[in-house]
Design an enzyme around this catalytic site. Structure first.
Site, PDB file in Angstrom:
ATOM      1  N   GLY A  38       0.810  -1.221   0.037  1.00 54.00           N
ATOM      2  CA  GLY A  38       0.009  -0.086   0.069  1.00 54.00           C
ATOM      3  C   GLY A  38       0.572   1.176   0.084  1.00 54.00           C
ATOM      4  O   GLY A  38       1.726   1.647  -0.614  1.00 54.00           O
ATOM      5  N   GLY A  39       0.341   2.174   0.895  1.00 51.35           N
ATOM      6  CA  GLY A  39       0.997   3.472   1.007  1.00 51.35           C
ATOM      7  C   GLY A  39       2.600   3.281   1.516  1.00 51.35           C
ATOM      8  O   GLY A  39       3.343   4.158   0.983  1.00 51.35           O
ATOM      9  N   VAL A  68      -7.416  -7.101   4.061  1.00 50.55           N
ATOM     10  CA  VAL A  68      -7.068  -8.429   3.589  1.00 50.55           C
ATOM     11  C   VAL A  68      -5.786  -8.342   2.468  1.00 50.55           C
ATOM     12  O   VAL A  68      -5.922  -7.642   1.324  1.00 50.55           O
ATOM     13  CB  VAL A  68      -7.928  -9.438   2.698  1.00 50.55           C
ATOM     14  CG1 VAL A  68      -7.106 -10.767   2.501  1.00 50.55           C
ATOM     15  CG2 VAL A  68      -8.994  -9.876   3.718  1.00 50.55           C
ATOM     16  N   LYS A 140       7.595 -14.521  17.681  1.00 47.00           N
ATOM     17  CA  LYS A 140       7.524 -15.805  18.213  1.00 47.00           C
ATOM     18  C   LYS A 140       9.087 -16.715  17.324  1.00 47.00           C
ATOM     19  O   LYS A 140       9.753 -17.458  17.899  1.00 47.00           O
ATOM     20  CB  LYS A 140       6.583 -16.668  17.712  1.00 47.00           C
ATOM     21  CG  LYS A 140       6.523 -18.146  17.929  1.00 47.00           C
ATOM     22  CD  LYS A 140       5.178 -18.815  17.623  1.00 47.00           C
ATOM     23  CE  LYS A 140       5.324 -20.354  17.901  1.00 47.00           C
ATOM     24  NZ  LYS A 140       3.898 -21.109  17.629  1.00 47.00           N
ATOM     25  N   TYR A 219      15.533   5.758  41.506  1.00 48.07           N
ATOM     26  CA  TYR A 219      14.863   4.829  42.443  1.00 48.07           C
ATOM     27  C   TYR A 219      13.560   4.960  42.834  1.00 48.07           C
ATOM     28  O   TYR A 219      12.811   6.133  42.097  1.00 48.07           O
ATOM     29  CB  TYR A 219      15.557   4.580  43.725  1.00 48.07           C
ATOM     30  CG  TYR A 219      15.982   6.009  44.357  1.00 48.07           C
ATOM     31  CD1 TYR A 219      14.838   6.800  45.348  1.00 48.07           C
ATOM     32  CD2 TYR A 219      17.062   6.643  44.298  1.00 48.07           C
ATOM     33  CE1 TYR A 219      15.152   7.538  45.887  1.00 48.07           C
ATOM     34  CE2 TYR A 219      17.244   7.780  44.886  1.00 48.07           C
ATOM     35  CZ  TYR A 219      16.491   8.414  45.656  1.00 48.07           C
ATOM     36  OH  TYR A 219      16.410   9.706  46.296  1.00 48.07           O
ATOM     37  N   HIS A 281       4.485  15.162  50.539  1.00 50.79           N
ATOM     38  CA  HIS A 281       3.985  13.588  50.711  1.00 50.79           C
ATOM     39  C   HIS A 281       2.540  13.376  50.498  1.00 50.79           C
ATOM     40  O   HIS A 281       1.711  12.818  50.986  1.00 50.79           O
ATOM     41  CB  HIS A 281       4.436  13.478  52.098  1.00 50.79           C
ATOM     42  CG  HIS A 281       5.763  13.281  52.412  1.00 50.79           C
ATOM     43  ND1 HIS A 281       6.907  12.733  51.684  1.00 50.79           N
ATOM     44  CD2 HIS A 281       6.594  14.194  53.429  1.00 50.79           C
ATOM     45  CE1 HIS A 281       8.044  13.145  52.193  1.00 50.79           C
ATOM     46  NE2 HIS A 281       7.871  13.902  53.271  1.00 50.79           N
ATOM     47  N   GLY A 310      10.619  22.454  50.958  1.00 50.59           N
ATOM     48  CA  GLY A 310      10.934  21.154  50.194  1.00 50.59           C
ATOM     49  C   GLY A 310       9.445  20.515  49.339  1.00 50.59           C
ATOM     50  O   GLY A 310       9.481  19.341  49.086  1.00 50.59           O
ATOM     51  N   ARG A 443     -10.650  10.322  63.562  1.00 52.64           N
ATOM     52  CA  ARG A 443     -11.208  11.758  63.014  1.00 52.64           C
ATOM     53  C   ARG A 443     -10.897  12.855  64.014  1.00 52.64           C
ATOM     54  O   ARG A 443     -10.382  13.802  63.938  1.00 52.64           O
ATOM     55  CB  ARG A 443     -12.592  11.651  62.412  1.00 52.64           C
ATOM     56  CG  ARG A 443     -12.986  12.868  61.947  1.00 52.64           C
ATOM     57  CD  ARG A 443     -14.201  12.335  61.092  1.00 52.64           C
ATOM     58  NE  ARG A 443     -13.841  11.147  60.170  1.00 52.64           N
ATOM     59  CZ  ARG A 443     -13.375  11.271  58.892  1.00 52.64           C
ATOM     60  NH1 ARG A 443     -12.972  12.482  58.491  1.00 52.64           N
ATOM     61  NH2 ARG A 443     -13.357  10.378  58.314  1.00 52.64           N
ATOM     62  N   PHE A 478     -18.544  11.099  57.546  1.00 51.93           N
ATOM     63  CA  PHE A 478     -18.989  11.396  58.677  1.00 51.93           C
ATOM     64  C   PHE A 478     -18.273  11.352  60.096  1.00 51.93           C
ATOM     65  O   PHE A 478     -17.220  10.581  60.185  1.00 51.93           O
ATOM     66  CB  PHE A 478     -20.359  10.717  58.746  1.00 51.93           C
ATOM     67  CG  PHE A 478     -20.224   9.214  58.825  1.00 51.93           C
ATOM     68  CD1 PHE A 478     -19.839   8.889  60.280  1.00 51.93           C
ATOM     69  CD2 PHE A 478     -20.763   8.252  58.093  1.00 51.93           C
ATOM     70  CE1 PHE A 478     -19.641   7.430  60.209  1.00 51.93           C
ATOM     71  CE2 PHE A 478     -20.481   6.798  58.303  1.00 51.93           C
ATOM     72  CZ  PHE A 478     -20.062   6.380  59.496  1.00 51.93           C
ATOM     73  N   ASP A 483     -17.864  13.822  69.885  1.00 54.02           N
ATOM     74  CA  ASP A 483     -16.430  14.181  70.190  1.00 54.02           C
ATOM     75  C   ASP A 483     -15.661  15.041  69.223  1.00 54.02           C
ATOM     76  O   ASP A 483     -14.853  15.943  69.437  1.00 54.02           O
ATOM     77  CB  ASP A 483     -15.599  13.239  70.822  1.00 54.02           C
ATOM     78  CG  ASP A 483     -15.156  11.949  69.875  1.00 54.02           C
ATOM     79  OD1 ASP A 483     -15.974  11.940  68.608  1.00 54.02           O
ATOM     80  OD2 ASP A 483     -14.409  10.967  70.187  1.00 54.02           O
TER      81      ASP A 483
END
Length: 529
Positions: A38-39, A68, A140, A219, A281, A310, A443, A478, A483
């Site tokens: 083809g192309g 095909v 393969k 690392y 972090h 930083g 919490r 929730f 407290d």
């Protein structure tokens, strides 16, 4: 397998024709016969090269709109035949099949077609069939066949031929086979992912994904861990697509934290004003909106100056010189923004270790997509947390109604809390964080940590009371007991936003009423583990 195989015959069929004529010319100069389709064949002939059409060796023309053309024994026999097997060699002679020593194929541009938003039928037509079949066959049979699927490997092939007197070695062919199988795997992953989305299959039986190496890393999270950065080709603006203007290579932790920072700051619509997020972090240590990028940065910095050292800084608007001048007063690892002006680049140029990234835009905080997390023996997949709550969605459940300013701060704090590790508590005042408690098992502990950080900053800034006094607070989930509300009141908070849904909601709401707090419920949580 043969250690060294002379390269005499090549089949070239590529969609990406970058460097094609130069590579094929170099092959021809080394006496290699070129087959093509083809192309590719057209482009090579136009370059003055002698090319044999695959149709000449198969005896069949290309048909069915090119669907095909290479699926034929004359092609696959030439790729798969074991040259040291007498039966295979006899079959080649009997059926007039010539061996193919080099296969050069890059596939139909399926991923690019999908990325452009093409319609369903166009995407289907850009699924390559013959290409992957040939690639897998050649890979393969790498004992005898060299396969090339990436343009960047052309020079490596020519260097190998020069070094081996027109042949390739087994280690070279093995490396190329591994690259080839990874490419077909990634291609099939892209097709299967697109198809699952196209038919609305949220949990396909098999989930495949792939990435292309962007850079090897020194690392990972720690020096004893190997690591690399892979990109998926997703068009979402961010660290993967950003341009790095200066500074050292990004580390594993830099990349992770920079992504977290930019995703957070993108929650704030740039058309509604500048915003800045400072991340350490993977958790925000300061977030603010302001009249200018400089003001937003300063207000974010004043939430937790110690942790900001930083850190990673993200802006939702282009970085300007005045903001850059302020940023370089402390050590910063990375600054990421949609763009940066020349003054900012000049100022940063004096800080050789500071990385400056520009993305050209902001990620869409409402867009979908998948996120992944590995566990032993598998991985978890879920939709990106693009949950959004509008003011109209809020349900006020206390006797005291929040003021307009408090509502604005509640919405701001809720937006930030979505990006804080659970359990998350965010204190905010005047559209700036003034205390953040993150990642605690309780919490109440997050509530107290946020207050303590505010007290430390008040002392550093010479204030007579913590900034949490008069603040609005967001909780990512929730409150299981009253407290937590009591701890917020002790910190001086005046309003709280939370999802609700606890068995003790009535007890929590009663505590808010007793303490004079306004409380609104969202009905939506934002766990971030």
């Amino acid at each position: 397998m043969t250690a060294s195989v002379a390269l005499r015959r090549a089949l070239i069929s590529v969609s990406d024709k970058t460097g094609l004529t130069e590579f094929a010319t170099a092959l021809a100069a080394r006496g290699v016969q070129i087959l093509s389709t083809g192309g590719s064949a057209k482009a090579l002939r136009e370059a003055g090269l002698q090319v044999t059409d695959v149709a000449e060796i198969t005896g069949f023309p290309e048909m069915m709109d090119g669907r095909v053309k290479t699926l034929h024994p004359a092609v696959h026999g030439g790729l798969l035949a074991l040259r040291d097997n007498p039966d295979h060699v006899a079959a080649m002679v009997q059926h007039g099949i010539g061996g193919i020593d080099l296969l050069v194929v890059n596939l139909y541009l399926f991923e690019e077609t999908v990325a452009k938003g093409a319609d369903h039928d166009t995407c289907i037509e850009n699924i390559d069939i013959g290409g992957p079949a040939m690639i897998r066959a050649a890979a393969k049979n790498h004992g005898f066949v060299t396969v090339v699927v990436d343009v960047q490997d052309y020079d490596a092939v020519l260097a190998e031929l020069d070094a081996q007197d027109g042949a390739t070695t087994l280690p070279f062919r093995q490396r190329q086979a591994q690259i080839a199988y990874a490419r077909t795997a990634a291609y099939d992953a892209a097709v299967s992912t697109w198809m699952a989305e196209a038919i609305g299959e949220a949990t396909p039986r098999r989930r495949a994904f792939a990435g292309t190496l962007a850079q090897g890393l020194r690392y990972g999270e720690n020096p004893h861990q190997q690591a690399a950065f892979y990109v998926t080709g997703e068009t979402r603006p961010g660290v993967a697509s950003a341009r790095q203007w200066q500074g050292k290579e990004l580390s594993y932790n830099n990349i992770n934290d920079t992504d977290a920072a930019f995703e957070l700051v993108a929650e704030f619509d740039a058309s509604q004003g500048p915003a800045c997020a400072i991340i350490k972090h993977a958790n925000p240590c300061g977030v603010a909106q302001g009249a200018s990028a400089l003001e937003a940065y300063r207000r974010a910095f004043d939430c937790d100056r110690t942790s900001a050292f930083g850190g990673i800084i993200a802006l939702n608007r282009p970085l300007d010189g005045a903001t850059a001048e302020e940023i370089v007063k402390i050590f910063t690892e990375v600054v990421i923004a949609p763009d940066a002006d020349e003054d900012a680049k000049r100022i940063f140029a004096g800080k050789k270790n500071l990385r400056l990234l520009t993305t050209g835009g902001l990620p869409d905080s409402l867009a979908g997509g998948l996120t992944f997390r590995q566990v032993a023996g598998g991985f978890l997949a879920q939709g990106r947390d693009n949950g959004h709550v509008a003011r109209a969605d809020l349900r006020i459940v206390t006797e005291r109604q929040p003021s307009e300013d408090e509502l604005a701060d509640l919405m701001f704090a809720w937006t930030v809390a979505k990006h804080v590790k659970s359990n998350a508590i965010v204190y905010a005042k005047d559209l700036a964080t003034v205390g953040i408690g993150a990642g605690q098992m309780s919490r109440v502990d997050s509530t107290r940590i946020g207050r303590r950080k505010s007290e430390d900053m008040a002392q550093a800034l010479g204030l007579d009371q913590p900034l949490t006094v008069g603040s609005a607070v967001a909780s990512d989930a929730f409150f299981p007991f009253a407290d937590g509300i009591e701890a917020l009141a002790e910190a001086g908070a005046r309003a709280v936003i939370q999802p609700g849904g606890s068995m003790r909601d009535d007890e929590v709401i009663a505590a808010a009423n007793r303490l004079g707090l306004a409380m609104v419920l969202t009905g939506q949580r934002h766990f971030r583990h």
